[in-house]
Design a protein around this motif. Structure first.
Motif, PDB file in Angstrom:
ATOM      1  N   PRO A   1      21.164 -14.986 -85.549  1.00  0.00           N
ATOM      2  CA  PRO A   1      21.161 -16.344 -85.861  1.00  0.00           C
ATOM      3  C   PRO A   1      19.985 -17.202 -85.128  1.00  0.00           C
ATOM      4  CG  PRO A   1      23.259 -15.464 -85.656  1.00  0.00           C
ATOM      5  CD  PRO A   1      22.235 -14.362 -85.020  1.00  0.00           C
TER       6      PRO A   1
ATOM      7  N   LEU B   1      16.601 -16.670 -86.061  1.00  0.00           N
ATOM      8  CA  LEU B   1      16.231 -17.315 -87.628  1.00  0.00           C
ATOM      9  C   LEU B   1      16.117 -19.110 -87.324  1.00  0.00           C
ATOM     10  CD1 LEU B   1      18.951 -15.624 -89.745  1.00  0.00           C
ATOM     11  CD2 LEU B   1      16.599 -15.649 -90.190  1.00  0.00           C
TER      12      LEU B   1
ATOM     13  N   LEU C   1      22.455  -7.658 -92.546  1.00  0.00           N
ATOM     14  CA  LEU C   1      21.261  -8.258 -92.339  1.00  0.00           C
ATOM     15  C   LEU C   1      20.218  -7.334 -93.167  1.00  0.00           C
ATOM     16  CD1 LEU C   1      21.030  -8.428 -88.269  1.00  0.00           C
ATOM     17  CD2 LEU C   1      21.697 -10.300 -90.064  1.00  0.00           C
TER      18      LEU C   1
ATOM     19  N   MET D   1      16.502  -9.503 -96.617  1.00  0.00           N
ATOM     20  CA  MET D   1      16.229 -10.950 -95.937  1.00  0.00           C
ATOM     21  C   MET D   1      15.093 -11.762 -96.852  1.00  0.00           C
ATOM     22  SD  MET D   1      18.035 -11.951 -93.449  1.00  0.00           S
ATOM     23  CE  MET D   1      19.535 -11.272 -93.488  1.00  0.00           C
TER      24      MET D   1
ATOM     25  N   LEU E   1      16.070 -15.209 -98.422  1.00  0.00           N
ATOM     26  CA  LEU E   1      15.405 -16.599 -98.188  1.00  0.00           C
ATOM     27  C   LEU E   1      14.379 -17.503 -98.841  1.00  0.00           C
ATOM     28  CD1 LEU E   1      14.603 -15.180 -94.382  1.00  0.00           C
ATOM     29  CD2 LEU E   1      16.010 -17.164 -94.907  1.00  0.00           C
TER      30      LEU E   1
ATOM     31  N   ALA F   1      15.331 -22.748 -95.130  1.00  0.00           N
ATOM     32  CA  ALA F   1      15.804 -21.628 -95.489  1.00  0.00           C
ATOM     33  C   ALA F   1      16.247 -20.649 -94.250  1.00  0.00           C
ATOM     34  CB  ALA F   1      14.705 -20.473 -96.196  1.00  0.00           C
ATOM     35  N   PHE F   2      15.316 -20.861 -93.170  1.00  0.00           N
ATOM     36  CA  PHE F   2      15.581 -19.822 -91.893  1.00  0.00           C
ATOM     37  C   PHE F   2      16.785 -20.586 -91.228  1.00  0.00           C
ATOM     38  CE2 PHE F   2      10.893 -18.813 -92.790  1.00  0.00           C
ATOM     39  CZ  PHE F   2      11.103 -17.510 -92.524  1.00  0.00           C
ATOM     40  N   ILE F   3      16.835 -22.108 -91.045  1.00  0.00           N
ATOM     41  CA  ILE F   3      17.572 -22.751 -90.346  1.00  0.00           C
ATOM     42  C   ILE F   3      19.143 -22.495 -91.015  1.00  0.00           C
ATOM     43  CG2 ILE F   3      18.320 -24.963 -89.297  1.00  0.00           C
ATOM     44  CD1 ILE F   3      15.259 -25.426 -89.047  1.00  0.00           C
TER      45      ILE F   3
ATOM     46  N   LEU G   1      20.145 -20.265 -93.050  1.00  0.00           N
ATOM     47  CA  LEU G   1      20.770 -18.942 -92.998  1.00  0.00           C
ATOM     48  C   LEU G   1      21.221 -18.715 -91.432  1.00  0.00           C
ATOM     49  CD1 LEU G   1      21.274 -16.384 -94.432  1.00  0.00           C
ATOM     50  CD2 LEU G   1      19.244 -15.543 -93.478  1.00  0.00           C
ATOM     51  N   GLY G   2      20.586 -19.292 -90.359  1.00  0.00           N
ATOM     52  CA  GLY G   2      20.808 -18.993 -88.900  1.00  0.00           C
ATOM     53  C   GLY G   2      22.166 -19.587 -88.987  1.00  0.00           C
ATOM     54  N   TYR G   3      22.485 -20.972 -89.198  1.00  0.00           N
ATOM     55  CA  TYR G   3      23.809 -21.575 -89.162  1.00  0.00           C
ATOM     56  C   TYR G   3      24.816 -21.040 -89.692  1.00  0.00           C
ATOM     57  CZ  TYR G   3      22.037 -24.733 -85.861  1.00  0.00           C
ATOM     58  OH  TYR G   3      21.331 -25.509 -84.656  1.00  0.00           O
TER      59      TYR G   3
ATOM     60  N   MET H   1      25.051 -17.828 -90.618  1.00  0.00           N
ATOM     61  CA  MET H   1      25.537 -16.675 -89.756  1.00  0.00           C
ATOM     62  C   MET H   1      26.429 -16.927 -88.645  1.00  0.00           C
ATOM     63  SD  MET H   1      22.191 -14.165 -89.413  1.00  0.00           S
ATOM     64  CE  MET H   1      21.714 -13.468 -91.162  1.00  0.00           C
ATOM     65  N   VAL H   2      25.868 -18.042 -88.047  1.00  0.00           N
ATOM     66  CA  VAL H   2      26.855 -18.264 -86.844  1.00  0.00           C
ATOM     67  C   VAL H   2      28.292 -18.563 -87.376  1.00  0.00           C
ATOM     68  CG1 VAL H   2      27.462 -20.412 -85.131  1.00  0.00           C
ATOM     69  CG2 VAL H   2      24.979 -19.348 -85.449  1.00  0.00           C
TER      70      VAL H   2
ATOM     71  N   ASN I   1      29.953 -15.442 -87.997  1.00  0.00           N
ATOM     72  CA  ASN I   1      30.219 -14.534 -86.948  1.00  0.00           C
ATOM     73  C   ASN I   1      31.486 -14.924 -86.232  1.00  0.00           C
ATOM     74  OD1 ASN I   1      28.026 -13.046 -87.040  1.00  0.00           O
ATOM     75  ND2 ASN I   1      26.836 -14.010 -85.436  1.00  0.00           N
ATOM     76  N   LYS I   2      31.685 -16.701 -86.097  1.00  0.00           N
ATOM     77  CA  LYS I   2      32.816 -17.079 -85.422  1.00  0.00           C
ATOM     78  C   LYS I   2      33.773 -16.882 -86.098  1.00  0.00           C
ATOM     79  CE  LYS I   2      33.073 -21.287 -82.529  1.00  0.00           C
ATOM     80  NZ  LYS I   2      33.537 -20.480 -81.619  1.00  0.00           N
TER      81      LYS I   2
ATOM     82  N   GLU J   1      36.195  -8.058 -84.544  1.00  0.00           N
ATOM     83  CA  GLU J   1      35.644  -7.267 -83.791  1.00  0.00           C
ATOM     84  C   GLU J   1      36.236  -5.702 -83.932  1.00  0.00           C
ATOM     85  OE1 GLU J   1      32.938  -7.744 -81.848  1.00  0.00           O
ATOM     86  OE2 GLU J   1      32.976  -9.714 -82.425  1.00  0.00           O
TER      87      GLU J   1
END
Lengths: 200, 195
Positions: free
Chosen positions: A179, A182, B22, B25, B29, B177-179, B181-183, B185-186, B189-190, B195
């Protein structure tokens, strides 16, 4: 002049990773260390240029005369796979040091969409570099392929440099790994957007 | 039967190709400038994934081990060409928008990854279910990412405009696109990843 425009456009304005989204998997996968990033960029550069040369000729002298252009995808991926295999064998015999430097990156390049992407772009897309829209000729294709792969190397090396610093900083748990990478690429892409408008 | 349903559901969260594995990609994007584009790219990949999974699971027992990767790639490329011809004939506008990324399904690591990891050692029906699950997971991820970018970038969703004005153009372009997807994913994950 046109060659100059092609080079600027392919490296900065339409950077293959940051503007065209090709080759993202290896871009994220091997950019942890600067040394591996340069190795991968070298291998990609070599294969993209060679693959573009061969697929251009295959398209012009085999597919177009036979009117089977719809087989481009299949033909090109086979050519690329064979080419990568051949490069691997030749390098192993002639230059073991380069071979071991590129190591595992070579076989991975077959499934790097940047290679197939550039090869397909060259034969299917019309480009406008300052003049009228036209298909690239062989010389222009090669310059375009080489410049595009240099752009790939540039993005890769910049990003690997940033990432080496990033690994030392305190990142929130949910952001760790991909993340934050990215988001960083996003900011890098924004910086590269500053080049747009240099070449129409 | 329930194991097949399980396989389909796994593709959504536990093995989500975009957020967990992942994979794939580049189309994720590149094609998600709007929800509709993301959805069409997802469905195109689903089509190839299900058919190639089924074909590969059927031929896997007779393919010599040494040449299995080239054989799989040719099978996948065949279905991609089929899809290209179908889309050119019936949905030329969508084909035009997605452009290069339709032929590039050949090198989408999701398709070859599932062929190698699942289809080559399971039956035809199970492989089809796996293809549907992973394909839908991919479609879902692309549609969500496309929707977020469309809302932020042009103030509309599925083409229906509900925020007047131009929106933040950067979200439709490459950096967004990158930003996004990054958020996303966060968030994944959260809240969703166990786990």
């Amino acid at each position: 002049m046109e060659y100059f425009l092609i080079i600027i456009s392919a490296i900065f304005v339409n950077n293959i990773v940051l503007a065209q989204f090709l080759g993202i998997c290896p871009f994220l996968g091997v950019s942890n260390k600067l040394s591996t990033a340069t190795g991968m960029s070298g291998a990609v550069c070599f294969v993209i240029t060679l693959a573009t040369l061969v697929t251009y000729l295959v398209n012009k002298f085999l597919l177009v005369p036979l009117h089977i252009e719809f087989l481009q995808t299949i033909a090109f991926i086979l050519v690329i796979a064979a080419l990568v295999q051949m490069v691997e064998i030749v390098l192993k015999k002639t230059s073991p040091s380069l071979y071991s430097a590129l190591g595992i990156f070579l076989p991975l390049i077959t499934t790097n969409c940047a290679v197939l992407g550039v090869a397909l772009n060259v034969v299917t897309k019309q480009f406008t570099f300052g003049g009228e829209a036209h298909f690239l000729n062989l010389g222009e294709s090669l310059v375009y392929a080489l410049a595009t792969s240099l752009g790939y190397g540039l993005a890769m090396v910049i990003f690997a440099g940033i990432r080496e610093h990033l690994s030392l900083s305190d990142v929130p748990k949910a952001f760790k790994g991909v993340p934050i990478a990215l988001v960083t690429v996003g900011i890098l892409a924004m910086a590269f957007m500053g080049f747009s408008g240099m070449v129409k | 039967m329930s194991s097949k349903v399980r396989l389909i559901l796994d593709g959504f969260v536990k093995n989500n190709p975009t957020f967990v594995l992942l994979l794939g990609m580049c189309p994720t994007l590149a094609t998600t400038t709007s929800a509709v584009n993301g959805l069409s790219m997802g469905l195109a990949t689903l089509f190839v994934l299900v058919l190639s999974n089924m074909a590969i699971s059927a031929i896997a027992p007779v393919v010599p081990d040494k040449v299995h990767i080239p054989v799989y790639i040719v099978v996948i490329a065949t279905f991609v060409t089929l899809l290209q011809l179908l889309m050119q004939a019936y949905t030329p506008a969508v084909y035009e928008t997605l452009g290069l990324f339709i032929p590039l399904i050949v090198v989408n690591c999701i398709v070859l990854g599932r062929a190698e990891a699942f289809a080559s050692r399971n039956g035809v029906i199970a492989s089809a279910a796996d293809g549907i699950g992973v394909g839908l997971g991919f479609t879902l991820a692309l549609t969500v990412l496309g929707a977020v970018r469309e809302i932020l970038g042009s103030g509309s969703i599925f083409g229906w405009k509900f925020i007047p004005g131009d929106g933040m153009l950067a979200f439709v372009m490459a950096p967004g696109a990158f930003i996004c997807l990054g958020y996303l994913m966060v968030l994944f994950n959260k809240y969703l990843k166990k786990e």
